[in-house]
Motif scaffolding. Structure first.
Motif, PDB file in Angstrom:
ATOM      1  N   VAL A   1      51.543  12.915   2.736  1.00 47.76           N
ATOM      2  CA  VAL A   1      51.487  12.049   1.915  1.00 47.76           C
ATOM      3  C   VAL A   1      50.648  10.684   2.619  1.00 47.76           C
ATOM      4  N   LYS A   2      50.926  10.703   3.847  1.00 50.38           N
ATOM      5  CA  LYS A   2      50.251   9.602   4.562  1.00 50.38           C
ATOM      6  C   LYS A   2      48.566   9.720   4.451  1.00 50.38           C
ATOM      7  N   THR A   3      47.876  10.772   4.314  1.00 52.92           N
ATOM      8  CA  THR A   3      46.643  11.074   4.222  1.00 52.92           C
ATOM      9  C   THR A   3      46.195  11.361   2.795  1.00 52.92           C
ATOM     10  N   LEU A   4      47.130  11.122   1.669  1.00 46.11           N
ATOM     11  CA  LEU A   4      46.732  11.344   0.246  1.00 46.11           C
ATOM     12  C   LEU A   4      45.528  10.834  -0.243  1.00 46.11           C
ATOM     13  N   ALA A   5      45.198   9.584   0.251  1.00 44.76           N
ATOM     14  CA  ALA A   5      44.297   8.631  -0.273  1.00 44.76           C
ATOM     15  C   ALA A   5      43.095   9.286   0.277  1.00 44.76           C
ATOM     16  N   LEU A   6      42.940   9.585   1.642  1.00 47.53           N
ATOM     17  CA  LEU A   6      41.793  10.203   2.315  1.00 47.53           C
ATOM     18  C   LEU A   6      41.450  11.480   1.685  1.00 47.53           C
ATOM     19  N   ARG A   7      42.330  12.479   1.481  1.00 54.24           N
ATOM     20  CA  ARG A   7      42.042  13.670   0.923  1.00 54.24           C
ATOM     21  C   ARG A   7      41.629  13.640  -0.307  1.00 54.24           C
ATOM     22  N   MET A   8      42.128  12.832  -1.185  1.00 51.20           N
ATOM     23  CA  MET A   8      41.805  12.782  -2.644  1.00 51.20           C
ATOM     24  C   MET A   8      40.180  12.557  -2.804  1.00 51.20           C
ATOM     25  N   ARG A   9      40.016  11.520  -1.899  1.00 57.12           N
ATOM     26  CA  ARG A   9      38.295  11.125  -1.973  1.00 57.12           C
ATOM     27  C   ARG A   9      37.402  12.487  -1.615  1.00 57.12           C
ATOM     28  N   GLU A  10      38.069  12.949  -0.733  1.00 60.09           N
ATOM     29  CA  GLU A  10      37.113  14.163  -0.044  1.00 60.09           C
ATOM     30  C   GLU A  10      37.252  15.355  -1.138  1.00 60.09           C
ATOM     31  N   HIS A  11      38.465  15.773  -1.809  1.00 59.21           N
ATOM     32  CA  HIS A  11      38.697  16.607  -2.829  1.00 59.21           C
ATOM     33  C   HIS A  11      37.874  16.252  -4.012  1.00 59.21           C
ATOM     34  N   GLU A  12      37.589  15.148  -4.599  1.00 64.92           N
ATOM     35  CA  GLU A  12      36.963  14.735  -5.460  1.00 64.92           C
ATOM     36  C   GLU A  12      35.328  14.785  -5.311  1.00 64.92           C
ATOM     37  N   ARG A  13      35.026  14.230  -4.022  1.00 59.51           N
ATOM     38  CA  ARG A  13      33.621  14.390  -3.901  1.00 59.51           C
ATOM     39  C   ARG A  13      33.085  15.686  -3.811  1.00 59.51           C
ATOM     40  N   ASN A  14      34.030  16.745  -3.255  1.00 58.98           N
ATOM     41  CA  ASN A  14      33.585  18.232  -3.469  1.00 58.98           C
ATOM     42  C   ASN A  14      33.467  18.886  -4.891  1.00 58.98           C
ATOM     43  N   ALA A  15      34.549  18.323  -5.418  1.00 57.45           N
ATOM     44  CA  ALA A  15      34.753  18.918  -6.686  1.00 57.45           C
ATOM     45  C   ALA A  15      33.506  18.574  -7.733  1.00 57.45           C
ATOM     46  N   ARG A  16      33.279  17.251  -7.437  1.00 59.02           N
ATOM     47  CA  ARG A  16      32.116  16.769  -8.305  1.00 59.02           C
ATOM     48  C   ARG A  16      30.951  17.744  -8.027  1.00 59.02           C
TER      49      ARG A  16
ATOM     50  N   ARG B   1      41.497   6.675 -11.857  1.00 59.66           N
ATOM     51  CA  ARG B   1      40.792   6.067 -10.794  1.00 59.66           C
ATOM     52  C   ARG B   1      39.734   6.824 -10.343  1.00 59.66           C
ATOM     53  N   GLY B   2      39.670   8.155 -10.790  1.00 59.76           N
ATOM     54  CA  GLY B   2      38.666   9.116 -10.132  1.00 59.76           C
ATOM     55  C   GLY B   2      39.174  10.410 -11.053  1.00 59.76           C
ATOM     56  N   PHE B   3      38.527  11.835 -10.628  1.00 65.84           N
ATOM     57  CA  PHE B   3      38.645  12.699 -11.541  1.00 65.84           C
ATOM     58  C   PHE B   3      39.236  14.065 -10.872  1.00 65.84           C
ATOM     59  N   GLY B   4      39.619  13.816  -9.341  1.00 64.83           N
ATOM     60  CA  GLY B   4      40.287  14.735  -8.887  1.00 64.83           C
ATOM     61  C   GLY B   4      39.571  16.096  -8.367  1.00 64.83           C
ATOM     62  N   GLY B   5      40.373  17.201  -7.781  1.00 64.02           N
ATOM     63  CA  GLY B   5      39.730  18.245  -7.124  1.00 64.02           C
ATOM     64  C   GLY B   5      40.029  19.493  -7.923  1.00 64.02           C
ATOM     65  N   MET B   6      40.465  19.374  -8.990  1.00 69.94           N
ATOM     66  CA  MET B   6      40.749  20.854  -9.950  1.00 69.94           C
ATOM     67  C   MET B   6      39.707  20.976 -11.047  1.00 69.94           C
ATOM     68  N   LEU B   7      39.204  22.069 -11.092  1.00 75.12           N
ATOM     69  CA  LEU B   7      38.304  22.498 -12.354  1.00 75.12           C
ATOM     70  C   LEU B   7      38.392  23.898 -12.486  1.00 75.12           C
ATOM     71  N   SER B   8      37.960  24.089 -13.834  1.00 79.48           N
ATOM     72  CA  SER B   8      38.101  25.522 -14.192  1.00 79.48           C
ATOM     73  C   SER B   8      36.728  26.030 -14.798  1.00 79.48           C
TER      74      SER B   8
END
Ligand code: P1T
Length: 378
Positions: free
Chosen positions: A242-257, A291-298
């Motif tokens: 959880v310590k890196t959740l903020a960092l990871r979510m930003r990257e997940h979202e960048r890639n998912a977009r 506050r963003g769209f996350g890293g999941m898509l179908s």
């Protein structure tokens, strides 16, 4: 305190016994008492454990909650929340949801006299229309698994409150980094911490948070009575994640977009479900509520179920696997994997066809991920 600071510090003061900076793995089932009933707040690890307590405090702070409780899995957290109800009670459920949650409701809890009605919770009026005198709980995922549908949490809460119905939101896909359901009027927020919160696909866990002391005490009573608690080592791993959740979510979202835009641009892809795409029917709600769209898509490739299965078997970086939210990218065929426990006719009526594929976009290089999908699609 801001999110990233809370994730690293709340509940994680230096260990009082040794000064250890990182919360230790208190791998103990019991605690020595000075005299009968005279102890330091810890008596037995099903009831309370310092490593678990640190995780509970940290996650509660991330959901802006007064109280939080950890469980052995997301399903154990969901089951503990449903323990608030009694035989004869009725639950209104958003109809797109994790197959295991449907299985718990449909195959287990109906045997205990609970009744469930499934509605399209993207429409708050559909939720309102399904409420009866016996309704005690509304259960939502938003975004949903796997169709990425959103519910307007504040609008559904406004429907529930005057009727005295509790609203529980499974916030696993969004994570507390992107959305805080309690702030929008929900009574309970539930997570599978197995996913983004843990973030490394190496520890199962679940979590429930609330601001209502009565709900907290009842769920805590059931946590101790039923015993579906996580072990100290899994709590440690989740707290490290959880310590890196903020960092990871930003990257997940960048890639998912990037992946969503790539798929939407392909002539051989029929439909992409990602709340960050302007073509998503609830893109405006997503912008307002999250506050963003996350890293999941179908997505649905053209060519039907056969081509979808071929694509799922052809990727090299995306692993064909259940679960989501880890740093590594996963591809999943919901109809045969995560949602196989939903009868085919029910699943298809809800829009989860045999041609649907789900991606958990990891934090590898977006270029490599797109090259991998390009290869698999062709
Ligand atoms: O697997 P567990 O930690 O018990 O969490 C269950 C669960 C609860 N809620 C949501 C929204 C979920 O997606 C899950 C688990 N989902 C998968 C394993 C999956 O691949 O969809």
């Amino acid at each position: 305190m801001d999110f990233a600071t809370k994730a690293i510090h709340v509940g994680q003061d230096a260990d009082p016994a040794t000064g250890a900076t990182i919360v230790p793995i208190y791998q103990t089932t019991t605690y020595t008492q000075a005299a009968p009933g005279e102890h330091r707040g810890f008596d037995y690890s099903r009831s309370i454990n310092p490593t678990r307590l640190a995780l509970e405090r940290c996650l509660a702070s991330l959901e802006n909650a007064a109280y939080g409780l950890c469980f052995a899995s997301g399903m154990a957290a969901t089951a503990a929340t449903l323990n608030l109800l009694a035989a004869g009670d009725h639950v209104v459920v958003g109809d797109d949801l994790y197959g295991g949650t449907f299985r718990l409701f449909d195959k287990v809890l109906t045997r205990y006299g609970l009744r469930f009605t499934y509605v399209d919770a993207a429409d708050p009026q559909a939720v309102a229309a399904a409420l009866t005198e016996a309704t005690k709980l509304v259960w939502l995922e938003t975004p949903t698994n796997p169709l990425m549908k959103l519910s307007d949490i504040a609008a559904v809460a406004a429907v529930c409150k005057p009727r005295g119905v509790r609203l529980a939101v499974d916030n696993t896909f969004a994570t507390p980094f992107l959305q805080n359901p309690l702030d929008l009027g929900a009574d309970l927020v539930v997570h599978s911490t197995t996913k983004y919160i843990g973030g490394h696909s190496d520890a199962l866990g679940g979590f429930v948070a609330t601001n209502d002391e009565g709900l907290y005490q009842t769920i805590k009573f059931h946590q101790n009575s039923v015993g579906g608690v996580p072990g100290p080592f899994d709590c440690f791993l989740t707290l490290r994640g959880v310590k890196t959740l903020a960092l990871r979510m930003r990257e997940h979202e960048r890639n998912a977009r990037a992946v969503a835009a790539f798929l939407e641009g392909r002539a051989d892809v029929e439909r992409v479900y990602y709340p960050g795409l302007p073509s998503h029917p609830q893109h405006e709600l997503a912008k307002r509520q999250m506050r963003g769209f996350g890293g999941m898509l179908s997505f649905v490739p053209s060519g039907g179920a056969g081509r979808a299965q071929a694509i799922a078997s052809a990727t090299r970086i995306f692993s064909l696997a259940e679960s989501l939210g880890g740093v590594e990218s996963l591809i999943c065929h919901p109809a045969s994997m995560t949602h196989a426990s939903i009868p085919k006719e029910v699943r298809e009526a809800r829009g989860v066809s045999d041609a649907l594929l789900r991606l958990s976009v990891g934090i590898e290089s977006a270029t490599d991920l797109i090259t991998d999908l390009e290869h698999a699609l062709s």
